[in-house]
Design a protein around this motif. Sequence first.
Motif, PDB file in Angstrom:
ATOM      1  N   ALA A 161       0.839  -1.204   0.000  1.00  0.00           N
ATOM      2  CA  ALA A 161       0.000   0.000   0.000  1.00  0.00           C
ATOM      3  C   ALA A 161       0.872   1.252   0.000  1.00  0.00           C
ATOM      4  CB  ALA A 161      -0.929   0.002   1.208  1.00  0.00           C
ATOM      5  N   LEU A 162       1.987   1.205   0.719  1.00  0.00           N
ATOM      6  CA  LEU A 162       2.904   2.346   0.733  1.00  0.00           C
ATOM      7  C   LEU A 162       3.554   2.534  -0.638  1.00  0.00           C
ATOM      8  CD1 LEU A 162       4.443   1.681   4.233  1.00  0.00           C
ATOM      9  CD2 LEU A 162       2.977   3.618   3.600  1.00  0.00           C
ATOM     10  N   PHE A 163       3.915   1.422  -1.284  1.00  0.00           N
ATOM     11  CA  PHE A 163       4.480   1.498  -2.633  1.00  0.00           C
ATOM     12  C   PHE A 163       3.457   2.088  -3.602  1.00  0.00           C
ATOM     13  CE2 PHE A 163       5.404   0.085  -6.873  1.00  0.00           C
ATOM     14  CZ  PHE A 163       6.784   0.213  -6.976  1.00  0.00           C
ATOM     15  N   THR A 164       2.226   1.602  -3.517  1.00  0.00           N
ATOM     16  CA  THR A 164       1.164   2.110  -4.393  1.00  0.00           C
ATOM     17  C   THR A 164       0.913   3.584  -4.146  1.00  0.00           C
ATOM     18  OG1 THR A 164       0.160  -0.079  -4.483  1.00  0.00           O
ATOM     19  CG2 THR A 164      -1.241   1.788  -5.102  1.00  0.00           C
ATOM     20  N   LEU A 165       0.938   4.003  -2.875  1.00  0.00           N
ATOM     21  CA  LEU A 165       0.781   5.417  -2.558  1.00  0.00           C
ATOM     22  C   LEU A 165       1.885   6.236  -3.222  1.00  0.00           C
ATOM     23  CD1 LEU A 165      -0.449   7.822  -0.993  1.00  0.00           C
ATOM     24  CD2 LEU A 165       1.161   7.240   0.845  1.00  0.00           C
ATOM     25  N   ALA A 166       3.130   5.794  -3.086  1.00  0.00           N
ATOM     26  CA  ALA A 166       4.249   6.526  -3.681  1.00  0.00           C
ATOM     27  C   ALA A 166       4.088   6.623  -5.192  1.00  0.00           C
ATOM     28  CB  ALA A 166       5.572   5.854  -3.320  1.00  0.00           C
ATOM     29  N   ASP A 167       3.780   5.513  -5.841  1.00  0.00           N
ATOM     30  CA  ASP A 167       3.608   5.499  -7.295  1.00  0.00           C
ATOM     31  C   ASP A 167       2.472   6.430  -7.714  1.00  0.00           C
ATOM     32  OD1 ASP A 167       4.159   4.444  -9.983  1.00  0.00           O
ATOM     33  OD2 ASP A 167       2.269   3.355  -9.764  1.00  0.00           O
ATOM     34  N   THR A 168       1.378   6.400  -6.975  1.00  0.00           N
ATOM     35  CA  THR A 168       0.223   7.231  -7.299  1.00  0.00           C
ATOM     36  C   THR A 168       0.527   8.708  -7.103  1.00  0.00           C
ATOM     37  OG1 THR A 168      -1.268   5.438  -6.681  1.00  0.00           O
ATOM     38  CG2 THR A 168      -2.211   7.650  -6.758  1.00  0.00           C
ATOM     39  N   MET A 169       1.195   9.047  -6.020  1.00  0.00           N
ATOM     40  CA  MET A 169       1.534  10.456  -5.768  1.00  0.00           C
ATOM     41  C   MET A 169       2.488  10.978  -6.842  1.00  0.00           C
ATOM     42  SD  MET A 169      -0.170  11.459  -3.089  1.00  0.00           S
ATOM     43  CE  MET A 169      -1.463  10.428  -3.788  1.00  0.00           C
ATOM     44  N   LEU A 170       3.463  10.165  -7.241  1.00  0.00           N
ATOM     45  CA  LEU A 170       4.385  10.591  -8.292  1.00  0.00           C
ATOM     46  C   LEU A 170       3.653  10.763  -9.624  1.00  0.00           C
ATOM     47  CD1 LEU A 170       7.458   8.391  -7.357  1.00  0.00           C
ATOM     48  CD2 LEU A 170       7.183  10.847  -6.984  1.00  0.00           C
ATOM     49  N   ALA A 171       2.730   9.862  -9.908  1.00  0.00           N
ATOM     50  CA  ALA A 171       1.938   9.981 -11.138  1.00  0.00           C
ATOM     51  C   ALA A 171       1.106  11.259 -11.118  1.00  0.00           C
ATOM     52  CB  ALA A 171       1.041   8.762 -11.309  1.00  0.00           C
ATOM     53  N   MET A 172       0.466  11.536  -9.987  1.00  0.00           N
ATOM     54  CA  MET A 172      -0.344  12.748  -9.882  1.00  0.00           C
ATOM     55  C   MET A 172       0.511  13.991 -10.118  1.00  0.00           C
ATOM     56  SD  MET A 172      -2.689  11.626  -6.619  1.00  0.00           S
ATOM     57  CE  MET A 172      -3.439  13.221  -6.357  1.00  0.00           C
ATOM     58  N   MET A 173       1.710  13.986  -9.546  1.00  0.00           N
ATOM     59  CA  MET A 173       2.592  15.137  -9.705  1.00  0.00           C
ATOM     60  C   MET A 173       3.022  15.302 -11.161  1.00  0.00           C
ATOM     61  SD  MET A 173       6.295  15.982  -8.008  1.00  0.00           S
ATOM     62  CE  MET A 173       7.081  14.587  -8.814  1.00  0.00           C
ATOM     63  N   VAL A 201       2.539  18.470 -13.756  1.00  0.00           N
ATOM     64  CA  VAL A 201       3.734  19.261 -14.044  1.00  0.00           C
ATOM     65  C   VAL A 201       4.148  19.215 -15.510  1.00  0.00           C
ATOM     66  CG1 VAL A 201       6.223  19.364 -13.562  1.00  0.00           C
ATOM     67  CG2 VAL A 201       4.597  19.139 -11.685  1.00  0.00           C
ATOM     68  N   PHE A 202       3.928  18.070 -16.175  1.00  0.00           N
ATOM     69  CA  PHE A 202       4.407  17.910 -17.544  1.00  0.00           C
ATOM     70  C   PHE A 202       3.238  17.959 -18.530  1.00  0.00           C
ATOM     71  CE2 PHE A 202       7.758  16.205 -14.935  1.00  0.00           C
ATOM     72  CZ  PHE A 202       8.879  16.743 -15.524  1.00  0.00           C
ATOM     73  N   PRO A 203       3.482  18.516 -19.739  1.00  0.00           N
ATOM     74  CA  PRO A 203       2.395  18.688 -20.702  1.00  0.00           C
ATOM     75  C   PRO A 203       1.882  17.381 -21.309  1.00  0.00           C
ATOM     76  CG  PRO A 203       4.481  19.400 -21.652  1.00  0.00           C
ATOM     77  CD  PRO A 203       4.740  19.079 -20.213  1.00  0.00           C
ATOM     78  N   SER A 204       2.731  16.349 -21.375  1.00  0.00           N
ATOM     79  CA  SER A 204       2.275  15.066 -21.905  1.00  0.00           C
ATOM     80  C   SER A 204       2.473  13.999 -20.840  1.00  0.00           C
ATOM     81  CB  SER A 204       3.048  14.693 -23.181  1.00  0.00           C
ATOM     82  OG  SER A 204       4.426  14.578 -22.898  1.00  0.00           O
ATOM     83  N   PRO A 205       1.636  12.958 -20.854  1.00  0.00           N
ATOM     84  CA  PRO A 205       1.695  11.931 -19.815  1.00  0.00           C
ATOM     85  C   PRO A 205       3.051  11.228 -19.756  1.00  0.00           C
ATOM     86  CG  PRO A 205      -0.281  11.682 -21.150  1.00  0.00           C
ATOM     87  CD  PRO A 205       0.582  12.694 -21.829  1.00  0.00           C
ATOM     88  N   LEU A 206       3.461  10.896 -18.529  1.00  0.00           N
ATOM     89  CA  LEU A 206       4.672  10.119 -18.299  1.00  0.00           C
ATOM     90  C   LEU A 206       4.278   8.742 -17.790  1.00  0.00           C
ATOM     91  CD1 LEU A 206       6.914  12.732 -16.440  1.00  0.00           C
ATOM     92  CD2 LEU A 206       6.769  12.302 -18.875  1.00  0.00           C
ATOM     93  N   LEU A 207       5.145   7.771 -18.001  1.00  0.00           N
ATOM     94  CA  LEU A 207       4.915   6.406 -17.540  1.00  0.00           C
ATOM     95  C   LEU A 207       5.998   6.030 -16.540  1.00  0.00           C
ATOM     96  CD1 LEU A 207       4.307   4.823 -21.050  1.00  0.00           C
ATOM     97  CD2 LEU A 207       2.579   5.588 -19.419  1.00  0.00           C
ATOM     98  N   THR A 208       5.622   5.237 -15.544  1.00  0.00           N
ATOM     99  CA  THR A 208       6.612   4.767 -14.580  1.00  0.00           C
ATOM    100  C   THR A 208       7.584   3.846 -15.293  1.00  0.00           C
ATOM    101  OG1 THR A 208       4.899   4.787 -12.877  1.00  0.00           O
ATOM    102  CG2 THR A 208       6.948   3.625 -12.354  1.00  0.00           C
ATOM    103  N   GLY A 209       8.887   4.183 -15.244  1.00  0.00           N
ATOM    104  CA  GLY A 209       9.929   3.326 -15.809  1.00  0.00           C
ATOM    105  C   GLY A 209      10.458   2.390 -14.745  1.00  0.00           C
ATOM    106  N   SER A 210      10.791   2.955 -13.586  1.00  0.00           N
ATOM    107  CA  SER A 210      11.273   2.146 -12.467  1.00  0.00           C
ATOM    108  C   SER A 210      11.116   2.940 -11.180  1.00  0.00           C
ATOM    109  CB  SER A 210      12.737   1.744 -12.672  1.00  0.00           C
ATOM    110  OG  SER A 210      13.561   2.895 -12.676  1.00  0.00           O
ATOM    111  N   MET A 211      11.059   2.210 -10.084  1.00  0.00           N
ATOM    112  CA  MET A 211      11.009   2.839  -8.766  1.00  0.00           C
ATOM    113  C   MET A 211      11.870   2.037  -7.809  1.00  0.00           C
ATOM    114  SD  MET A 211       7.069   4.059  -8.187  1.00  0.00           S
ATOM    115  CE  MET A 211       7.363   4.480  -6.489  1.00  0.00           C
ATOM    116  N   THR A 212      12.576   2.751  -6.959  1.00  0.00           N
ATOM    117  CA  THR A 212      13.314   2.132  -5.864  1.00  0.00           C
ATOM    118  C   THR A 212      12.703   2.662  -4.583  1.00  0.00           C
ATOM    119  OG1 THR A 212      15.341   2.072  -7.167  1.00  0.00           O
ATOM    120  CG2 THR A 212      15.569   1.887  -4.783  1.00  0.00           C
ATOM    121  N   ILE A 213      12.367   1.757  -3.679  1.00  0.00           N
ATOM    122  CA  ILE A 213      11.719   2.153  -2.438  1.00  0.00           C
ATOM    123  C   ILE A 213      12.476   1.528  -1.278  1.00  0.00           C
ATOM    124  CG2 ILE A 213      10.029   0.274  -2.551  1.00  0.00           C
ATOM    125  CD1 ILE A 213       7.971   2.318  -1.394  1.00  0.00           C
ATOM    126  N   ASN A 214      12.719   2.316  -0.252  1.00  0.00           N
ATOM    127  CA  ASN A 214      13.408   1.857   0.953  1.00  0.00           C
ATOM    128  C   ASN A 214      12.494   2.086   2.143  1.00  0.00           C
ATOM    129  OD1 ASN A 214      16.077   1.287  -0.293  1.00  0.00           O
ATOM    130  ND2 ASN A 214      15.985   3.474  -0.729  1.00  0.00           N
TER     131      ASN A 214
END
Length: 131
Positions: free
Chosen positions: A49-61, A65-78
Amino acid sequence: PLRTTQNNFVRHSDVRVRAYINRKERKLLSVVGFGAQVEGPPGLVHGGALFTLADTMLAMMTIEVFPSPLLTGSMTINYRGPTKLGECVVCEASVVSEEGRKVSVGFAIKGLDGGVRVEGTGLWLQRKSKI
């Protein structure tokens, strides 16, 4: 100027989020509360759930912020410390760098005591063409 936003993940789960995005500074700040449906170990929020929260918050940001959609390439979580059910946490995220189609982001999820619960980085990619 800050903009408040939310998406389907936060509306349809036992997670309450209020997110604020500063487009000019390319930063996100959100306050999050977790309910019982995201329990992992007894009394604690599941790491997924914490990973999903991080991914979702980054996607929302990145969407704001950017004019065209971005896709998650990779994430490192500690995972730095446990997150208790019912605990309010603060998620902070920002764009770290941009190179061509690649956007690097950093994030931290902290307790209201300032203690880091989760931190990490992500690589987001601008699509080459429309799907």
